[in-house]
Design a protein around this motif. Structure first.
Motif, PDB file in Angstrom:
ATOM      1  N   UNK A  15       0.835  -1.205   0.000  1.00  0.00           N
ATOM      2  CA  UNK A  15       0.000   0.000   0.000  1.00  0.00           C
ATOM      3  C   UNK A  15       0.872   1.258   0.000  1.00  0.00           C
ATOM      4  N   UNK A  16       1.947   1.248   0.769  1.00  0.00           N
ATOM      5  CA  UNK A  16       2.872   2.388   0.792  1.00  0.00           C
ATOM      6  C   UNK A  16       3.553   2.547  -0.562  1.00  0.00           C
ATOM      7  N   UNK A  17       3.908   1.421  -1.192  1.00  0.00           N
ATOM      8  CA  UNK A  17       4.526   1.462  -2.528  1.00  0.00           C
ATOM      9  C   UNK A  17       3.560   2.104  -3.521  1.00  0.00           C
ATOM     10  N   UNK A  18       2.278   1.674  -3.481  1.00  0.00           N
ATOM     11  CA  UNK A  18       1.268   2.229  -4.388  1.00  0.00           C
ATOM     12  C   UNK A  18       1.106   3.734  -4.178  1.00  0.00           C
ATOM     13  N   UNK A  44      12.549  -2.907  -2.597  1.00  0.00           N
ATOM     14  CA  UNK A  44      13.466  -3.912  -2.023  1.00  0.00           C
ATOM     15  C   UNK A  44      12.756  -4.693  -0.925  1.00  0.00           C
ATOM     16  N   UNK A  45      12.034  -3.977  -0.063  1.00  0.00           N
ATOM     17  CA  UNK A  45      11.297  -4.677   1.008  1.00  0.00           C
ATOM     18  C   UNK A  45      10.279  -5.647   0.431  1.00  0.00           C
ATOM     19  N   UNK A  46       9.561  -5.216  -0.594  1.00  0.00           N
ATOM     20  CA  UNK A  46       8.566  -6.099  -1.211  1.00  0.00           C
ATOM     21  C   UNK A  46       9.218  -7.324  -1.839  1.00  0.00           C
ATOM     22  N   UNK A  47      10.270  -7.101  -2.603  1.00  0.00           N
ATOM     23  CA  UNK A  47      10.905  -8.187  -3.331  1.00  0.00           C
ATOM     24  C   UNK A  47      11.509  -9.241  -2.412  1.00  0.00           C
ATOM     25  N   UNK A  48      12.152  -8.815  -1.333  1.00  0.00           N
ATOM     26  CA  UNK A  48      12.875  -9.739  -0.461  1.00  0.00           C
ATOM     27  C   UNK A  48      12.108 -10.129   0.797  1.00  0.00           C
ATOM     28  N   UNK A  49      10.823  -9.858   0.865  1.00  0.00           N
ATOM     29  CA  UNK A  49      10.037 -10.215   2.054  1.00  0.00           C
ATOM     30  C   UNK A  49      10.078 -11.735   2.243  1.00  0.00           C
ATOM     31  N   UNK A  50      10.259 -12.183   3.490  1.00  0.00           N
ATOM     32  CA  UNK A  50      10.355 -13.632   3.762  1.00  0.00           C
ATOM     33  C   UNK A  50       9.125 -14.438   3.323  1.00  0.00           C
ATOM     34  N   UNK A  51       7.983 -13.792   3.206  1.00  0.00           N
ATOM     35  CA  UNK A  51       6.767 -14.506   2.802  1.00  0.00           C
ATOM     36  C   UNK A  51       6.941 -15.224   1.467  1.00  0.00           C
ATOM     37  N   UNK A  52       7.697 -14.617   0.551  1.00  0.00           N
ATOM     38  CA  UNK A  52       7.808 -15.177  -0.795  1.00  0.00           C
ATOM     39  C   UNK A  52       8.506 -16.534  -0.814  1.00  0.00           C
ATOM     40  N   UNK A  53       9.257 -16.866   0.219  1.00  0.00           N
ATOM     41  CA  UNK A  53       9.894 -18.189   0.286  1.00  0.00           C
ATOM     42  C   UNK A  53       8.871 -19.283   0.538  1.00  0.00           C
ATOM     43  N   UNK A  54       7.701 -18.917   1.073  1.00  0.00           N
ATOM     44  CA  UNK A  54       6.671 -19.899   1.397  1.00  0.00           C
ATOM     45  C   UNK A  54       5.479 -19.840   0.448  1.00  0.00           C
ATOM     46  N   UNK A  55       5.454 -18.880  -0.450  1.00  0.00           N
ATOM     47  CA  UNK A  55       4.315 -18.724  -1.361  1.00  0.00           C
ATOM     48  C   UNK A  55       4.260 -19.904  -2.333  1.00  0.00           C
ATOM     49  N   UNK A  60       2.175 -15.535  -9.193  1.00  0.00           N
ATOM     50  CA  UNK A  60       0.728 -15.354  -9.052  1.00  0.00           C
ATOM     51  C   UNK A  60       0.394 -14.654  -7.742  1.00  0.00           C
ATOM     52  N   UNK A  61       1.099 -14.994  -6.678  1.00  0.00           N
ATOM     53  CA  UNK A  61       0.851 -14.371  -5.379  1.00  0.00           C
ATOM     54  C   UNK A  61       1.239 -12.890  -5.408  1.00  0.00           C
ATOM     55  N   UNK A  62       2.342 -12.562  -6.064  1.00  0.00           N
ATOM     56  CA  UNK A  62       2.753 -11.153  -6.179  1.00  0.00           C
ATOM     57  C   UNK A  62       1.681 -10.352  -6.930  1.00  0.00           C
ATOM     58  N   UNK A  63       1.158 -10.936  -7.993  1.00  0.00           N
ATOM     59  CA  UNK A  63       0.116 -10.271  -8.766  1.00  0.00           C
ATOM     60  C   UNK A  63      -1.140 -10.100  -7.924  1.00  0.00           C
TER      61      UNK A  63
END
Length: 78
Positions: A15-18, A44-55, A60-63
């Motif tokens: 939301x802050x990025x938007x 950078x925070x969005x790209x490297x967030x730990x959540x993406x390792x478990x998605x 598709x999740x990023x979209x």
């Protein structure tokens, strides 16, 4: 696709990025350097967030995150 339960900090960062992107895209924007730096830090925070390792499906999740936050912001603005 089922709705994904994203971590709150990830949703807030998107939301802050938007908001930063929209501010930078506005006509006659001041402080463009500060906004560009903020956009880069948020990216950078969005790209490297730990959540993406478990998605299950990262692209598709990023979209879905981008669409969900954009739609939620549009509802809030209405």
């Amino acid at each position: 696709m089922d709705a994904i339960d994203f971590p709150d900090d990830l949703v807030q960062t998107q939301a802050a990025w938007n908001a930063t992107y929209d501010a930078l895209a506005a006509p006659r924007t001041r402080d463009t350097t500060a906004l560009r730096h903020r956009l880069l830090r948020l990216s950078v925070r969005l790209w490297w967030h730990p959540y993406w390792k478990t998605a299950p499906s990262e692209p598709a999740a990023r979209t879905e995150l981008r669409q969900m936050v954009r739609a939620h912001g549009a509802v809030r603005a209405a």
